[in-house]
Design a protein around this motif. Sequence first.
Motif, short mmCIF file in Angstrom:
data_model
loop_
_atom_site.label_atom_id
_atom_site.label_comp_id
_atom_site.label_asym_id
_atom_site.label_seq_id
_atom_site.Cartn_x
_atom_site.Cartn_y
_atom_site.Cartn_z
N ILE A 15 1.04 -1.17 -0.03
CA ILE A 15 -0.04 0.03 0.02
C ILE A 15 1.01 1.24 0.08
CG2 ILE A 15 -1.64 1.18 1.32
CD1 ILE A 15 -2.76 -1.34 2.23
N VAL A 16 1.97 1.12 0.77
CA VAL A 16 2.79 2.31 0.89
C VAL A 16 3.61 2.40 -0.35
CG1 VAL A 16 4.76 3.59 2.00
CG2 VAL A 16 2.97 2.21 3.38
N THR A 17 3.69 1.50 -1.16
CA THR A 17 4.49 1.38 -2.49
C THR A 17 3.81 2.40 -3.41
OG1 THR A 17 5.68 -0.62 -1.84
CG2 THR A 17 5.59 0.17 -4.24
N LEU A 18 2.57 2.20 -3.53
CA LEU A 18 1.93 2.73 -4.52
C LEU A 18 1.86 4.27 -4.82
CD1 LEU A 18 -1.63 0.94 -4.49
CD2 LEU A 18 0.13 0.64 -6.14
N PRO A 19 1.90 5.08 -3.85
CA PRO A 19 1.98 6.55 -4.07
C PRO A 19 3.47 6.79 -4.45
CG PRO A 19 1.78 5.90 -1.65
CD PRO A 19 1.40 4.74 -2.27
N CYS A 20 4.57 5.96 -4.19
CA CYS A 20 5.88 6.17 -4.56
C CYS A 20 5.89 5.82 -6.00
CB CYS A 20 6.69 5.21 -3.66
SG CYS A 20 6.85 5.37 -1.93
N GLU A 21 5.31 4.75 -6.45
CA GLU A 21 5.41 4.34 -7.84
C GLU A 21 4.68 5.58 -8.80
OE1 GLU A 21 7.32 2.16 -9.10
OE2 GLU A 21 7.92 1.65 -7.31
#
Length: 252
Positions: free
Chosen positions: A189-195
Amino acid sequence: MYTMSLAVAALMDYGSYYGYRSSGGNYGKYLLLFLAMIIIPLIAQINVKATFSKYSKVNNSRGLTADQVARMILDSNGLHNIRIEHISGNLSDHFDPSSNVVRLSDTVYGQTSVAAIGVAAHECGHACQHAENYGPILLRTKLVPITNICSRFWYLVLIIGCILSSLTIGTPLIYLSIAMFAAVVVFQIVTLPCEFNASDRALKTLERDGILEMAEVPHAQKVLKAAALTYVASLVSSMIQLLRLLLSVRRR
């Protein structure tokens, strides 16, 4: 982790891991969830490969290679200390913050396609995130150690818990394995905004600095969108697996 997740899911469907066998109706629901876990990421992977392949045949009008573009973007953001390396593989590109290196794969490094340039710019976007202390990327970095442990061992804890289910320690181990898998889901979930943010930075830079022509930017955008959807698909699949685990414990 994903492959092992499917393996454990399959065993759950064919056995009585939690001390019961599903009735026909419940088994049908579990089977549908299992198929969804397989099909959703598979479609996303096929889509990203097809999209990248399509736009790998479209070269940028300036004749720039992806590694040249990466160097331009890094230098324009004052990141002269970050190196660019060529690595083997297909779309195995990534930014390594521990070594300050943007690594570009065979299908990207030295290539002049808008697809390759989009991927290279995306990885530079991650480098910029770290340089600017972008909140989600910092949180993601802090979660990496615990996530690595949880993703490698949650299924082992689950199996041990199932084997010892007749003993007092069995149930706590099963709950622990689910908590470990939940930690992996949180990381995704945290990875999504990073990508998504890295892709947004990439597209804005390619357009603002005139690296790609206006007509070429949408092509790069389609490649990056397809790549981002693989992360969404992976998250959805993991959430389905987490749901399956929770339903299994509830049934027990």
